[in-house]
Design an enzyme around this catalytic site. Structure first.
Site: not given
Ligand code: DX5
Ligand code: ZN
Length: 214
Positions: A7, A32, A34, A36, A65, A67, A136, A172-174, A195
């Site tokens: 991402s 990926h 994001d 927003m 993605h 959002m 998510m 997606d996430g963590g 991250s």
């Molecule tokens: C959050 C995004 C993710 C984000 C994930 O809204 O959709 O794609 O970048 O980041 P990490 O891998 O740091 O959780």
């Molecule tokens: Zn995402």
């Protein structure tokens, strides 16, 4: 083999083109992106002009993605900018069926995403028409949050709902080397990771590390 979608949210925004090139050389399977709007989530990122500007830096599929509260007004622009997958949220203000057909009309793969609190049974009516479900595992909006384990049960249940249909499950996430093996075991086809990968000294080692631990 699981696919890795870094991402860009955690990349160095001062040199995005270079980052896209580097991550593509490091063994990523998709990129990926994001997007927003400051309404659907309390954060802002970038739009189609930036996607178009970084498109020449990679031949990998762009996994966009969205959002956004109202994605319909932007689907064409992201399609033209070079998206391959366009994913909208089931919880947006607009009818998912209309958004999916709009994405398909532009010849792109269509995805639906669900927030951590959303029941996956709400996806059932749309499964015949989509190519991807983005589960998510954090509240959308920011990188660097802790993985929410209930996403794993969702992936397992979703896998059963999907059956033999050709729909990819992305999470997606963590996602990091501690959480990735459980995601794969649950049935995820794509791991989105921001991250963890972009903070690593070697993008290639980070990506290989996520794939290795299966
Ligand atoms: C959050 C995004 C993710 C984000 C994930 O809204 O959709 O794609 O970048 O980041 P990490 O891998 O740091 O959780
Ligand atoms: Zn995402």
């Amino acid at each position: 083999m699981v696919q890795i979608a870094p991402s860009l949210l955690s990349a160095d925004f001062a040199c995005l083109g270079k980052e896209v090139h580097r991550i593509s050389q490091a063994g990523a399977d998709l990129i990926h992106l994001d997007i927003m709007d400051g309404h659907f989530v309390p954060n802002l990122t970038f739009g189609p002009m930036v996607v178009s500007a970084i498109r020449p830096y990679s031949s990998l599929p762009f996994d966009v993605h969205l959002m956004l509260d109202k994605p319909s007004g932007f689907i064409e622009a992201f399609a033209v900018a070079g998206a391959d997958f366009i994913t909208v949220h089931l919880e947006s203000d607009e009818d998912p069926a209309v958004l999916i057909s709009q994405i398909k009309k532009h010849g792109k793969k269509a995805g639906l995403s669900v927030r951590p609190q959303t029941n996956i049974n709400r996806l059932i009516p749309y499964l015949p028409d989509i190519d991807l479900v983005l589960v998510m595992s954090v509240e959308p909006g920011f990188g660097g949050q802790a993985f929410q384990c209930q996403a794993l049960d969702k992936v397992v249940a979703l896998k059963a709902l999907i059956g033999t249909k050709k729909i990819k499950i992305s999470i997606d996430g963590g996602v990091n080397p501690q959480t990735a093996p459980a995601c794969v075991l649950a049935g995820a086809d794509i791991l989105v990771s921001g991250s963890y990968i972009f903070k690593h000294r070697s993008y290639a080692r980070a990506i290989a590390g996520l794939k290795e631990r299966q």
